[in-house]
Design an enzyme around this catalytic site. Structure first.
Site, short mmCIF file in Angstrom:
data_model
loop_
_atom_site.label_atom_id
_atom_site.label_comp_id
_atom_site.label_asym_id
_atom_site.label_seq_id
_atom_site.Cartn_x
_atom_site.Cartn_y
_atom_site.Cartn_z
N TYR A 13 7.96 67.40 58.86
CA TYR A 13 9.29 68.02 58.79
C TYR A 13 9.58 68.78 60.08
O TYR A 13 10.59 68.56 60.74
CB TYR A 13 9.38 68.94 57.57
CG TYR A 13 10.72 69.65 57.44
CD1 TYR A 13 11.84 68.96 56.97
CD2 TYR A 13 10.85 70.98 57.78
CE1 TYR A 13 13.07 69.59 56.86
CE2 TYR A 13 12.08 71.62 57.68
CZ TYR A 13 13.18 70.92 57.21
OH TYR A 13 14.39 71.56 57.10
N SER B 209 15.70 73.24 62.22
CA SER B 209 15.09 74.07 61.19
C SER B 209 14.43 75.27 61.86
O SER B 209 14.08 75.21 63.04
CB SER B 209 14.01 73.27 60.45
OG SER B 209 13.16 74.14 59.73
N1 LIG Z 1 17.71 74.76 52.55
C1 LIG Z 1 17.09 75.44 53.52
O1 LIG Z 1 16.53 76.52 53.30
C2 LIG Z 1 17.08 74.89 54.91
C3 LIG Z 1 16.45 75.61 55.93
C4 LIG Z 1 16.44 75.09 57.22
C5 LIG Z 1 17.05 73.89 57.48
N2 LIG Z 1 17.64 73.21 56.46
C6 LIG Z 1 18.30 71.95 56.80
O2 LIG Z 1 19.66 72.03 56.39
C7 LIG Z 1 20.11 70.74 55.96
C8 LIG Z 1 20.65 70.85 54.54
O3 LIG Z 1 19.63 71.34 53.70
P1 LIG Z 1 19.78 71.37 52.13
O4 LIG Z 1 18.93 72.45 51.62
O5 LIG Z 1 21.22 71.32 51.77
O6 LIG Z 1 19.12 69.97 51.74
P2 LIG Z 1 19.34 69.09 50.42
O7 LIG Z 1 18.06 68.37 50.21
O8 LIG Z 1 19.90 69.92 49.31
O9 LIG Z 1 20.46 68.08 50.89
C9 LIG Z 1 20.16 67.02 51.75
C10 LIG Z 1 21.13 65.89 51.47
O10 LIG Z 1 20.76 64.78 52.31
C11 LIG Z 1 20.91 63.60 51.55
N3 LIG Z 1 20.09 62.52 52.09
C12 LIG Z 1 18.74 62.32 51.93
N4 LIG Z 1 18.37 61.18 52.50
C13 LIG Z 1 19.49 60.63 53.06
C14 LIG Z 1 19.75 59.44 53.77
N5 LIG Z 1 18.77 58.58 54.05
N6 LIG Z 1 21.02 59.19 54.16
C15 LIG Z 1 22.03 60.06 53.88
N7 LIG Z 1 21.84 61.20 53.21
C16 LIG Z 1 20.59 61.49 52.80
C17 LIG Z 1 20.46 64.01 50.14
O11 LIG Z 1 20.93 63.10 49.16
C18 LIG Z 1 21.05 65.39 50.02
O12 LIG Z 1 22.34 65.39 49.44
C19 LIG Z 1 18.91 69.81 56.09
O13 LIG Z 1 18.97 69.15 57.33
C20 LIG Z 1 17.72 70.75 56.08
O14 LIG Z 1 16.60 70.22 56.74
C21 LIG Z 1 17.68 73.69 55.21
#
Ligand SMILES: NC(=O)c1ccc[n+]([C@@H]2O[C@H](COP(=O)([O-])OP(=O)(O)OC[C@H]3O[C@@H](n4cnc5c(N)ncnc54)[C@H](O)[C@@H]3O)[C@@H](O)[C@H]2O)c1
Length: 274
Positions: free
Chosen positions: A185, A162
């Site tokens: 986080y 992140s």
């Molecule tokens: N969205 C952002 O702005 C952002 C920024 C930096 C990093 N990230 C990282 O990018 C990745 C994707 O982010 P996103 O926004 O698509 O998140 P999101 O919350 O939309 O998707 C995360 C997915 O992980 C699944 N999940 C949760 N717990 C789980 C478990 N125990 N086992 C298997 N799957 C599980 C959820 O059901 C969901 O479909 C994440 O790792 C997040 O930390 C996102």
């Protein structure tokens, strides 16, 4: 993979380097905001996708939709990434269905961080859940599926830390909003970052590349004030979109990045540049 020993770049088919034709790519958190864009992009480049997510997200249904859309075999597996047994099942089902694994993408995250809790009030239970899913989940998939790829002598792993494991959150970003980024986080993602660099070195000689993508501020119907604040602090002056993150994944999964390992490709609109 064998790399052509030449100085004559006209011998190279550069477009082909990005192809993922018939590769088998396991994507965790595949039903999420970024995960869905990852799946569409990877499918468009020719791969079979193993859609892995919690049962509630219905990965089987999404895999079916992808299979219909791209007329190719896909597999949906409901798992909890923090369960060793579940991840073992994921590997077993993938190998039974496709006979091999070429890539692993860890796109899962625990969502509890979206409800901001000030550092002084973080409960042990919340800390443990976030670390279990974000960090231990990535450890388990890397250990169980990555080890298989290391045994095969090839593969590409892409983990997702992140921005807030690279830099600290600017607390001014959240002024006038209900949002925030809690310490558990950032800490869990810092672990993902360190683990990825460790494995990049550990598996380099086995032909497995381990890289990272750091998305930032991916638009998901955010509060208006947050969007405004974000634009003020962002060099590119806006949030990103999930499809803008996916190009980086194609690069890192494919032979286009054959000499890249241990890197963290930041798709952050320049957030960490100043
Ligand atoms: N969205 C952002 O702005 C952002 C920024 C930096 C990093 N990230 C990282 O990018 C990745 C994707 O982010 P996103 O926004 O698509 O998140 P999101 O919350 O939309 O998707 C995360 C997915 O992980 C699944 N999940 C949760 N717990 C789980 C478990 N125990 N086992 C298997 N799957 C599980 C959820 O059901 C969901 O479909 C994440 O790792 C997040 O930390 C996102």
């Amino acid at each position: 993979m064998s790399v052509l020993k030449t100085t004559n770049a006209s011998e190279i088919d550069f477009r082909k380097k990005f192809e993922l034709t018939d590769k088998v790519i396991v994507i965790t958190g595949a039903c999420g905001l970024v995960g869905r864009a990852f799946c569409e992009a990877v499918a468009q480049y020719g791969a079979h996708i193993v859609v892995a997510d919690i049962a509630l997200a219905n990965p089987e249904e999404f895999a079916l939709a992808l299979a219909e859309r791209y007329q190719r075999k896909m597999l949906g597996v409901a798992i909890d990434v923090s369960s060793r047994q579940d991840v073992e099942q994921l590997k077993k089902k993938t190998l039974e269905t496709f006979g091999t694994i070429d890539g692993l993408v860890n796109g899962h995250q625990n969502k509890t961080h979206l409800k901001f809790v000030p550092f002084e009030n973080i409960q042990d239970e919340n800390w443990d859940t976030v670390v279990q899913i974000n960090l231990k989940g990535t450890f388990l998939t890397c250990q169980i599926i990555g080890s298989y790829m290391a045994q095969q002598g090839k593969g590409s792993i892409v983990n997702i830390p992140s921005t807030y494991s690279v830099v600290a959150p600017n607390q001014n970003l959240y002024k006038g909003t209900s949002l925030g980024c809690p310490a558990e986080y950032s800490s869990s993602k810092g672990g993902v970052d360190a683990l990825s660099r460790y494995l990049a070195s550990y598996w380099a000689a086995k032909g497995v590349r381990v890289n990272m993508i750091t998305p930032h501020g991916v638009w998901n119907h955010h509060e208006e004030q947050f969007e405004k604040n974000f634009a003020n602090f962002s060099p590119l002056q806006r949030l990103s979109f999930n499809h803008e993150v996916a190009g980086a994944l194609i690069y890192l999964l494919s032979d286009a990045s054959s000499y890249v390992t241990g890197d963290n490709l930041k798709v952050d609109g320049g957030w960490t540049v100043w």
